[in-house]
Enzyme design. Structure first.
Site, PDB file in Angstrom:
ATOM      1  N   ARG A   3     -95.817 133.275  44.738  1.00  0.00           N
ATOM      2  CA  ARG A   3     -97.111 133.311  44.029  1.00  0.00           C
ATOM      3  C   ARG A   3     -96.896 134.119  42.760  1.00  0.00           C
ATOM      4  O   ARG A   3     -96.545 135.291  42.812  1.00  0.00           O
ATOM      5  CB  ARG A   3     -98.175 133.968  44.898  1.00  0.00           C
TER       6      ARG A   3
ATOM      7  N   HIS B 236    -102.385 125.156  42.495  1.00  0.00           N
ATOM      8  CA  HIS B 236    -102.412 125.777  43.835  1.00  0.00           C
ATOM      9  C   HIS B 236    -102.286 124.664  44.889  1.00  0.00           C
ATOM     10  O   HIS B 236    -103.238 124.365  45.599  1.00  0.00           O
ATOM     11  CB  HIS B 236    -103.724 126.560  43.989  1.00  0.00           C
TER      12      HIS B 236
ATOM     13  N   GLN C 103    -103.296 125.249  48.724  1.00  0.00           N
ATOM     14  CA  GLN C 103    -104.738 125.292  48.958  1.00  0.00           C
ATOM     15  C   GLN C 103    -105.311 123.878  49.019  1.00  0.00           C
ATOM     16  O   GLN C 103    -106.105 123.552  49.903  1.00  0.00           O
ATOM     17  CB  GLN C 103    -105.425 126.076  47.835  1.00  0.00           C
TER      18      GLN C 103
ATOM     19  N   ASP D 103    -114.933 127.716  42.442  1.00  0.00           N
ATOM     20  CA  ASP D 103    -113.955 128.813  42.456  1.00  0.00           C
ATOM     21  C   ASP D 103    -114.448 129.877  41.471  1.00  0.00           C
ATOM     22  O   ASP D 103    -115.368 129.619  40.678  1.00  0.00           O
ATOM     23  CB  ASP D 103    -112.573 128.252  42.043  1.00  0.00           C
TER      24      ASP D 103
ATOM     25  N   CYS E  61    -112.134 127.907  47.791  1.00  0.00           N
ATOM     26  CA  CYS E  61    -110.799 128.378  48.187  1.00  0.00           C
ATOM     27  C   CYS E  61    -110.815 129.825  48.656  1.00  0.00           C
ATOM     28  O   CYS E  61    -109.939 130.237  49.413  1.00  0.00           O
ATOM     29  CB  CYS E  61    -109.814 128.200  47.043  1.00  0.00           C
TER      30      CYS E  61
ATOM     31  N   ARG F 131    -105.457 126.341  55.978  1.00  0.00           N
ATOM     32  CA  ARG F 131    -104.292 126.796  55.218  1.00  0.00           C
ATOM     33  C   ARG F 131    -103.097 126.945  56.163  1.00  0.00           C
ATOM     34  O   ARG F 131    -101.978 126.573  55.841  1.00  0.00           O
ATOM     35  CB  ARG F 131    -104.579 128.154  54.549  1.00  0.00           C
TER      36      ARG F 131
HETATM   37  N1   CP Z   1    -107.280 130.851  48.581  1.00  0.00           N
HETATM   38  C1   CP Z   1    -106.237 131.688  48.489  1.00  0.00           C
HETATM   39  O1   CP Z   1    -105.136 131.335  48.034  1.00  0.00           O
HETATM   40  O2   CP Z   1    -106.471 132.936  48.988  1.00  0.00           O
HETATM   41  P1   CP Z   1    -105.567 134.211  48.788  1.00  0.00           P
HETATM   42  O3   CP Z   1    -105.595 134.568  47.326  1.00  0.00           O
HETATM   43  O4   CP Z   1    -106.207 135.258  49.660  1.00  0.00           O
HETATM   44  O5   CP Z   1    -104.157 133.905  49.237  1.00  0.00           O
HETATM   45  N1  NVA Z   2    -108.418 130.536  40.652  1.00  0.00           N
HETATM   46  C1  NVA Z   2    -108.191 131.620  41.578  1.00  0.00           C
HETATM   47  C2  NVA Z   2    -107.774 131.082  42.919  1.00  0.00           C
HETATM   48  C3  NVA Z   2    -107.542 132.132  43.959  1.00  0.00           C
HETATM   49  C4  NVA Z   2    -107.110 131.558  45.263  1.00  0.00           C
HETATM   50  C5  NVA Z   2    -107.144 132.554  41.016  1.00  0.00           C
HETATM   51  O1  NVA Z   2    -106.131 132.072  40.501  1.00  0.00           O
HETATM   52  O2  NVA Z   2    -107.336 133.769  41.081  1.00  0.00           O
END
Ligand code: CP
Ligand code: NVA
Length: 300
Positions: free
Chosen positions: A102, A129, A132, A219, A259, A287
């Site tokens: 990530r 993502h 997700q 989101d 998400c 997930r």
């Molecule tokens: N939706 C999601 O990816 O959650 P986290 O940021 O908690 O991993």
């Molecule tokens: N768009 C958000 C998604 C988090 C799961 C971010 O990137 O922070």
């Protein structure tokens, strides 16, 4: 399938294959049927951003598959002190069977895959993502039975989630509508691809996008890494909210997905969130199952 860098790299058949395996793994977990397909396998999990769901579901998922997951924060790795990603890739490939990462730049994920010799999984970048959205697609199919004739509407920032939902939605044959401010549109390349391969509407008119929708998705207004834009974004996005008024133009049996983490009172009202909490937390649970399926496909 060698990696999961972005959904655009997968065929519709490959996505269906992941969703089918995810359903099976979910059934096996509920019925205590052993599914230790990855005995002794090791997954490294590199995090340059915070996470609740991604971190815990990958770690628990590897464990349930008989493998092992290592949490690697970039605050501790030499990567955070400037060791190149291409060296990190070659070193970690000697110890591990796969890496989930990530981070910010999509290029870092692509570079890991290019220089490493093990499967790489994108656990979120600024661009997309995919993990997700695999869970989202699994949840939509669970509730609706199939993707046939469905309209998926995303409300908010044209961010990583919007990008992946467009690709995943179109690949599953859904009609996709995105309501976003003019200067916050999804990635131009993804829009172009989607328009050539399916039915996509991009508009700043939320009601137009949500009319007749089967799934409403939203989101946060400011994603991780955009903390400095928070004040400005609060102004730009203040009407981009999934509320009862917007729900009134969607199908009466429309589901709501998020998400998470959610900011009640910003992109979604507390009442809409709680009315659809069952769907949203099924989505969060999925997930785990969807990622276990990805891990089995890539690491077995
Ligand atoms: N939706 C999601 O990816 O959650 P986290 O940021 O908690 O991993
Ligand atoms: N768009 C958000 C998604 C988090 C799961 C971010 O990137 O922070």
């Amino acid at each position: 399938m060698k990696h999961l860098l972005k959904l655009a790299d997968l065929s519709s058949e490959e996505i269906f294959g992941i969703l089918n395996l995810a359903d099976q793994l979910k059934y096996e977990r509920k019925n205590n049927i052993a599914h230790q397909h990855l005995k002794g396998k090791k997954l490294g999990m590199i995090f340059s951003k915070s996470s609740t769901r991604t971190r815990v579901s990958f770690e628990v998922g590897m464990n349930e598959l008989g493998g092992y997951a290592l949490f690697l924060s970039d605050r501790d790795l030499q990567l955070g002190r400037g060791e190149p990603i291409k060296d990190t890739a070659r070193v970690l490939s000697r110890y591990l069977d796969g890496i989930m990462i990530r981070t910010f730049a999509q290029k870092d994920v692509e570079d890991l895959a290019e220089y490493g010799s093990i499967p790489i999984i994108n656990g979120l970048t600024d661009y997309c993502h995919p993990c997700q959205v695999l869970a989202d697609l699994m949840t939509i199919r669970e509730y609706k039975g199939s993707f046939k004739g469905l309209k998926l509407c995303f409300v908010g920032d044209g961010n990583n989630m919007a990008n992946s939902l467009i690709v995943g939605g179109i690949k599953m044959g859904m009609e996709v509508a995105v309501a976003c401010p003019e200067n916050y549109r999804p990635d131009a390349g993804i829009i172009e691809w989607a328009e050539a391969n399916g039915k996509l509407l991009i508009t700043s008119d939320m009601k137009k996008a949500a009319t007749g929708a089967d799934v409403l998705y939203t989101d946060v207004w400011a994603s991780m890494g955009q903390e400095g834009e928070k004040k400005e974004r609060e102004k730009v996005f203040k009407n981009y909210c999934v509320n009862a008024d917007l729900m009134s133009v969607a199908k009466t049996d429309a589901m709501v997905l998020h998400c998470l983490p959610a900011h009640r009172g910003e992109e979604i009202t507390a009442d809409v969130f709680e009315a659809h909490a069952e769907e949203i937390f099924d989505e969060a649970e999925n997930r785990l199952h969807a990622q276990k399926a990805v891990l089995v496909k890539l690491l077995k």
